[in-house]
Design a protein around this motif. Structure first.
Motif, PDB file in Angstrom:
ATOM      1  N   UNK A 160      33.025  -5.368  18.672  1.00  0.00           N
ATOM      2  CA  UNK A 160      31.447  -5.645  19.008  1.00  0.00           C
ATOM      3  C   UNK A 160      31.126  -6.117  17.449  1.00  0.00           C
ATOM      4  N   UNK A 161      30.463  -7.226  17.602  1.00  0.00           N
ATOM      5  CA  UNK A 161      29.747  -7.609  16.494  1.00  0.00           C
ATOM      6  C   UNK A 161      28.245  -7.187  16.358  1.00  0.00           C
ATOM      7  N   UNK A 162      27.776  -6.536  15.198  1.00  0.00           N
ATOM      8  CA  UNK A 162      26.449  -6.282  14.860  1.00  0.00           C
ATOM      9  C   UNK A 162      25.734  -7.564  14.443  1.00  0.00           C
ATOM     10  N   UNK A 163      24.437  -7.909  14.869  1.00  0.00           N
ATOM     11  CA  UNK A 163      23.945  -8.937  14.326  1.00  0.00           C
ATOM     12  C   UNK A 163      22.327  -8.700  13.899  1.00  0.00           C
ATOM     13  N   UNK A 203      34.761 -12.815  21.990  1.00  0.00           N
ATOM     14  CA  UNK A 203      34.265 -11.452  21.509  1.00  0.00           C
ATOM     15  C   UNK A 203      33.173 -10.975  22.587  1.00  0.00           C
ATOM     16  N   UNK A 204      33.643  -9.880  23.071  1.00  0.00           N
ATOM     17  CA  UNK A 204      32.956  -9.226  24.287  1.00  0.00           C
ATOM     18  C   UNK A 204      31.378  -8.894  24.055  1.00  0.00           C
ATOM     19  N   UNK A 205      31.051  -8.338  23.080  1.00  0.00           N
ATOM     20  CA  UNK A 205      29.817  -7.858  23.004  1.00  0.00           C
ATOM     21  C   UNK A 205      29.193  -7.970  21.511  1.00  0.00           C
ATOM     22  N   UNK A 206      27.822  -8.057  21.591  1.00  0.00           N
ATOM     23  CA  UNK A 206      27.163  -7.778  20.266  1.00  0.00           C
ATOM     24  C   UNK A 206      26.238  -6.504  20.165  1.00  0.00           C
ATOM     25  N   UNK A 208      36.617   0.811  21.563  1.00  0.00           N
ATOM     26  CA  UNK A 208      35.845  -0.083  20.774  1.00  0.00           C
ATOM     27  C   UNK A 208      35.563  -0.029  19.413  1.00  0.00           C
ATOM     28  N   UNK A 209      35.426  -0.879  18.617  1.00  0.00           N
ATOM     29  CA  UNK A 209      34.918  -0.843  17.245  1.00  0.00           C
ATOM     30  C   UNK A 209      33.873  -1.851  17.109  1.00  0.00           C
ATOM     31  N   UNK A 210      32.810  -1.059  16.470  1.00  0.00           N
ATOM     32  CA  UNK A 210      31.542  -1.987  16.094  1.00  0.00           C
ATOM     33  C   UNK A 210      31.936  -2.345  14.556  1.00  0.00           C
ATOM     34  N   UNK A 211      31.934  -3.610  14.294  1.00  0.00           N
ATOM     35  CA  UNK A 211      32.415  -3.999  12.989  1.00  0.00           C
ATOM     36  C   UNK A 211      31.949  -5.306  12.418  1.00  0.00           C
ATOM     37  N   UNK A 212      31.546  -5.361  11.170  1.00  0.00           N
ATOM     38  CA  UNK A 212      31.053  -6.507  10.722  1.00  0.00           C
ATOM     39  C   UNK A 212      32.149  -7.826  10.559  1.00  0.00           C
TER      40      UNK A 212
END
Ligand code: PBG
Length: 331
Positions: free
Chosen positions: A32-35, A73-76, A315-319
């Motif tokens: 999961x990509x943080x924006x 990528x499945x999610x942001x 799942x991993x939230x990662x830059x």
């Protein structure tokens, strides 16, 4: 002779053999990509403390979300920098708020992408704390008003979901927030919307670069009255149990790297999906060392993400989500 008759063979001799017995697999599906989104048009402003990350206006954010969707990528997860901050953090729950505008725009054009929103007050309050601040005149102290904050968080969640958010992720660590948010969503007919709760969120020095990115450094005091003490592990089980009882669908551990033991403990005791937040400081220290030529960023980043997965994160939230998607594709 003292040799054992049979001894374990090392199944490491060739890459093919290693593939056959590999226990952990990191895939794009886990990322999961943080924006970060800010007001304006045509803006893509680099965040100095987090190389490769930007504060983007909505139009640029939509472009980026398209690219990420193209990479699989499945999610942001979205973080907002509002036009103006105030004591009540009102942009957080305004239907005209920066996050609400961003969700509407993304949902129109990037349909497959799961949009997760961070539900918190710290990016929207003028003092930078995660909740409503009350003043204790007698003691001359400031404190976060837990129950007043709950109302605001419920409003914020409903407003995100009305704009089109697929998952809400409360990160504030107020007591009882998951239950209040669950009730508020159900009441509006959003029973199907999952809650990803930041359940074990530690008071950590690793959030430093993010606070610069989101302009959310507390103006006074710190967050240790509402975030967890890094010395505690068992307490995280209590936090997770409470959040699940209140209706959490996914539980999160944050930060990830110094808390791999916590991820594993939760994995062994609960049957709920686990998210881990590979936070800004964990990312930026690697970036900085790589810039100096001291380590190989790709190798170290993939090793870090794999270790988080191995510890038990689903799942991993990662830059690194975008870079990792490219690295994993070309492997
Ligand atoms: C709170 C929030 C924070 C992060 C995610 N959500 C900051 C904090 O608790 O101070 C930090 C993420 C990171 O460091 O990458 N809205």
């Amino acid at each position: 002779m003292g040799f054992p008759k049979h001894r374990p063979r090392r199944l490491r001799q060739t890459e093919t053999m290693r593939r056959l017995v590999r226990e952990t697999r990191l895939t794009i599906d886990n990322l999961i990509m943080p924006l970060f989104v800010r007001p304006g048009k045509g803006i893509k402003q680099p965040i100095p403390s987090m190389p490769g990350n930007y504060q983007m206006s909505v139009d640029k954010l939509v472009e980026e979300a398209k690219v990420l969707q193209g990479l699989g990528i499945p999610g942001i997860i979205l973080f907002g920098i509002p036009e103006k901050k105030d004591e009540m953090g009102s942009d957080a729950y305004s239907d005209e708020g920066i996050i609400q505008k961003a969700i509407i725009a993304i949902k129109k054009e990037v349909k497959e992408m799961l949009v997760i929103t961070d539900v918190c007050m710290c990016e929207y309050t003028s003092h930078g704390h995660c909740g409503f601040i009350k003043r204790d005149e007698k003691r001359g102290q400031f404190d976060v008003d837990n129950d007043m904050t709950l109302e605001l968080l419920a409003k914020e969640s409903v407003s995100h979901v009305q704009a089109g958010a697929d998952i809400v992720a409360p990160s504030d660590m107020m007591d009882g927030r998951v239950g209040v948010i669950r009730d508020a969503l159900d009441e509006k007919g959003f029973e199907h919307i999952p809650i990803m709760a930041y359940s074990a969120k530690y008071a950590s020095g690793f959030y430093g670069p993010f606070r610069e990115a989101a302009e959310s450094t507390p103006g006074f005091g710190d967050r240790s009255s509402y975030q967890m003490d890094p010395h505690n592990a068992i307490e995280s089980l209590r936090e997770v149990a409470l959040d699940i009882e209140e209706g959490a669908d996914i539980v999160m551990v944050k930060p990830a790297l110094s808390y791999l033991d916590i991820i594993r403990m939760i994995k062994d005791r609960f049957s709920y999906p686990i998210a881990a937040y590979n936070v800004s400081g964990e990312f930026s220290i690697v970036k900085a060392a790589a810039e100096k030529g001291w380590i190989d960023e790709k190798r170290v980043a993939l090793e870090i993400l794999t270790s988080i997965k191995r510890a038990g994160a689903d799942m991993i939230l990662t830059y690194w989500a975008k870079d990792a998607a490219l690295w994993l594709k070309n492997k």
